[in-house]
Every structure is written in structure tokens, then in C-alpha cells.
Design an enzyme around this catalytic site. Sequence first.
Site, PDB file in Angstrom:
ATOM      1  N   LYS A 229      -5.062  -9.669  -8.115  1.00  0.00           N
ATOM      2  CA  LYS A 229      -5.797  -9.070  -7.003  1.00  0.00           C
ATOM      3  C   LYS A 229      -6.835  -8.120  -7.585  1.00  0.00           C
ATOM      4  O   LYS A 229      -6.540  -7.329  -8.480  1.00  0.00           O
ATOM      5  CB  LYS A 229      -4.846  -8.330  -6.061  1.00  0.00           C
ATOM      6  CG  LYS A 229      -5.527  -7.811  -4.810  1.00  0.00           C
ATOM      7  CD  LYS A 229      -4.532  -7.211  -3.831  1.00  0.00           C
ATOM      8  CE  LYS A 229      -5.267  -6.722  -2.577  1.00  0.00           C
ATOM      9  NZ  LYS A 229      -4.346  -6.094  -1.630  1.00  0.00           N
TER      10      LYS A 229
ATOM     11  N   ASN B 175      -6.761  -2.743  -5.138  1.00  0.00           N
ATOM     12  CA  ASN B 175      -5.697  -2.358  -4.221  1.00  0.00           C
ATOM     13  C   ASN B 175      -5.560  -0.848  -4.230  1.00  0.00           C
ATOM     14  O   ASN B 175      -5.796  -0.200  -5.247  1.00  0.00           O
ATOM     15  CB  ASN B 175      -4.361  -2.999  -4.615  1.00  0.00           C
ATOM     16  CG  ASN B 175      -3.333  -2.839  -3.520  1.00  0.00           C
ATOM     17  OD1 ASN B 175      -3.471  -3.410  -2.447  1.00  0.00           O
ATOM     18  ND2 ASN B 175      -2.309  -2.044  -3.777  1.00  0.00           N
TER      19      ASN B 175
ATOM     20  N   HIS C 112      -3.029  -3.023   8.234  1.00  0.00           N
ATOM     21  CA  HIS C 112      -4.094  -3.402   7.310  1.00  0.00           C
ATOM     22  C   HIS C 112      -4.830  -2.147   6.852  1.00  0.00           C
ATOM     23  O   HIS C 112      -5.155  -1.284   7.658  1.00  0.00           O
ATOM     24  CB  HIS C 112      -5.071  -4.353   8.009  1.00  0.00           C
ATOM     25  CG  HIS C 112      -6.268  -4.701   7.192  1.00  0.00           C
ATOM     26  ND1 HIS C 112      -6.209  -5.532   6.086  1.00  0.00           N
ATOM     27  CD2 HIS C 112      -7.567  -4.312   7.297  1.00  0.00           C
ATOM     28  CE1 HIS C 112      -7.432  -5.630   5.572  1.00  0.00           C
ATOM     29  NE2 HIS C 112      -8.271  -4.904   6.286  1.00  0.00           N
TER      30      HIS C 112
ATOM     31  N   HIS D 160       0.766  -1.245   0.000  1.00  0.00           N
ATOM     32  CA  HIS D 160       0.000   0.000   0.000  1.00  0.00           C
ATOM     33  C   HIS D 160       0.800   1.299   0.000  1.00  0.00           C
ATOM     34  O   HIS D 160       0.198   2.357  -0.171  1.00  0.00           O
ATOM     35  CB  HIS D 160      -0.952   0.020   1.196  1.00  0.00           C
ATOM     36  CG  HIS D 160      -1.918  -1.119   1.207  1.00  0.00           C
ATOM     37  ND1 HIS D 160      -2.898  -1.277   0.249  1.00  0.00           N
ATOM     38  CD2 HIS D 160      -2.045  -2.176   2.055  1.00  0.00           C
ATOM     39  CE1 HIS D 160      -3.586  -2.367   0.510  1.00  0.00           C
ATOM     40  NE2 HIS D 160      -3.083  -2.947   1.588  1.00  0.00           N
TER      41      HIS D 160
END
Length: 146
Positions: free
Chosen positions: A67, A70, A143, A39
Site C-alpha cells: 500500500k 497509510n 473511511h 487506521h
Amino acid sequence: MALLKTLSLLLLSLLTLLGLGLVQPSYGQPMYQRFQRQHVDPIGPGGTNLYCNTMMQTRGMTRPTCKQFNTFIHENIGTINNICNTTNIQCRNGRMNCHAGVVRVTDCRNTGGFPPNNCQYQATAITRRVVIACQGNPLVPVHLDS
């Protein structure tokens, strides 16, 4: 004898630093490092499909599958870490270890393609509120909740 005394003093100093917590904490570090890999991009301007396609592949998020979504945060890690010092709010999972802040981001949404080298992403660059779960002592982001 002087060498032994010097080595003992160095070992004692290292143990003191560890005991005082002046060394990076190990609690939650794998999750913190994963958060940074997935990230954090303080340098990149982001915002383009090419950016998303490249970053998703180089950061390992196109293996074994593409994925689906994101977010890359375009702030330095100190700024992101400081979000952990804001008031606790409830996370989506019900825990109370989340914190919110406003940052510059690029959201990358999968639009097709095949892993690992051909995943295709659409980019959206925006400044928006993010919610980050934090853990450890000191608190560090582990997270991206939203």
C-alpha cells in the site's frame, strides 16, 4: 415448566435489547472493523520507519501489493468515534458524511521494497487534522478521507 418460563424470559430480554439498539449495530460493521484495522493504534507511539514497516505488514497492507500510503491514528477508538459527532463537511467524493478532528498520527509512505514481507515505509509523526467519513446509527468511522 419453570425452566421453560425462565428460557422464555431470557429470550424476550435478548430480543428487547436487540430492539432497543443496545447491542452493537451491524450496519457498516465490516467497514468499521476495516477502518480500525487499517487506521487505529491507540497504544503504539509510532513515528519510526520500523513502526510503519511492522504495522503495515501485520495489519495486512503489504499483500498483494505494498500500500502506497497509510495513516495510523494514535487515539482511543472512543475519541475517534466522537469525531463523527462533529459538524458534517463535504468528503472528497462529494458526499456530506465527513467530519474533521485533530489527532496524533503516524503517516507511512511507501519508499520501495517487494510484497509481502519486504515493503519499506518512511514514517512521519505529527498532530494534524483528519477527515473521516462516518456511517450507521450510531455514526461510526468507516473511511479516512484525508
